[in-house]
Motif scaffolding. Structure first.
Motif, short mmCIF file in Angstrom:
data_model
loop_
_atom_site.label_atom_id
_atom_site.label_comp_id
_atom_site.label_asym_id
_atom_site.label_seq_id
_atom_site.Cartn_x
_atom_site.Cartn_y
_atom_site.Cartn_z
N ARG A 50 29.14 -32.91 12.45
CA ARG A 50 28.36 -32.60 11.25
C ARG A 50 27.62 -31.27 11.37
O ARG A 50 27.55 -30.48 10.42
CB ARG A 50 27.36 -33.74 10.98
N ASP A 54 28.13 -28.05 8.94
CA ASP A 54 27.03 -27.46 8.16
C ASP A 54 26.90 -25.96 8.42
O ASP A 54 26.48 -25.21 7.54
CB ASP A 54 25.71 -28.16 8.46
N GLU A 55 27.25 -25.51 9.64
CA GLU A 55 27.18 -24.09 9.96
C GLU A 55 28.39 -23.32 9.44
O GLU A 55 28.25 -22.20 8.95
CB GLU A 55 27.06 -23.90 11.48
N LEU A 81 27.35 -37.56 5.80
CA LEU A 81 27.87 -36.55 4.87
C LEU A 81 28.56 -37.22 3.69
O LEU A 81 29.41 -38.09 3.86
CB LEU A 81 28.85 -35.62 5.59
#
Length: 178
Positions: A50, A54-55, A81
């Motif tokens: 996750r 996200d990055e 998510l």
């Protein structure tokens, strides 16, 4: 069964966290990224934790050098998510779902990129087949490591490919011995 590969930039002391040091501390040479190009062409899908999702999700879709990754199926292992926005992204809720993905007859390898926590869980579950490591000649003295100092999963690895580049970076490809 598909091959699951964990790919990491890593320091000599095992740190994988915040790898901006790959660009600031060691002069890059083009040949050290040959393995990354090979990964893109051989991968059938990208598997992320996750945090890495996200990055990467806000940045990679606009980067020309990641066009193959952007087009391929992507899977995120996450319990929280919902509705991922990155093209061709699905959510897996457990390592059992990763095992099912691995056992599928889909083409290409499963590539785990820059997801240390996920990689440790995959190793503990017996799902990692290979490591692609670019080992940078740095000792950072602290930070998140690919392999924990104590209490982690034991695994024997077989070196199947290696090269050292003019800047001291070593490419190491390790198969997990079974």
């Amino acid at each position: 069964m598909r091959t699951l590969i964990v790919s990491e930039f890593i320091t000599l002391d095992g740190v994988i966290e915040n790898p901006e040091w790959t660009y600031t501390e060691v002069k890059p040479v083009p040949e050290m990224y040959e393995l990354k190009g090979r990964e893109q062409t051989e991968a059938g899908c990208l598997l992320l934790g996750r945090v890495s999702y996200d990055e990467f999700a806000p940045v990679w879709p606009d980067m020309e050098e990641f066009a193959e990754y952007n087009a391929m199926p992507k899977y995120v292992v996450s319990s929280s998510l919902e509705n991922p926005q990155w093209q061709n992204t699905s959510v897996l809720r457990s390592l059992d779902e990763v095992r099912t993905l691995k056992e599928s007859d889909a083409a290409g390898t499963i590539l785990v990129h820059a997801s240390g926590t996920l990689a440790r869980g995959l190793l503990a579950a017996g799902l990692v087949d290979r490591y692609h490591l670019l080992v940078f000649p740095l000792v950072l003295g602290g930070g998140k490591r690919l392999f924990p100092a104590a209490g982690g999963t034991k695994a024997r690895l077989d070196l199947v490919e290696h090269e050292t580049y003019s800047n001291g970076v070593q490419m190491q490809v390790w198969d997990v011995a079974r």
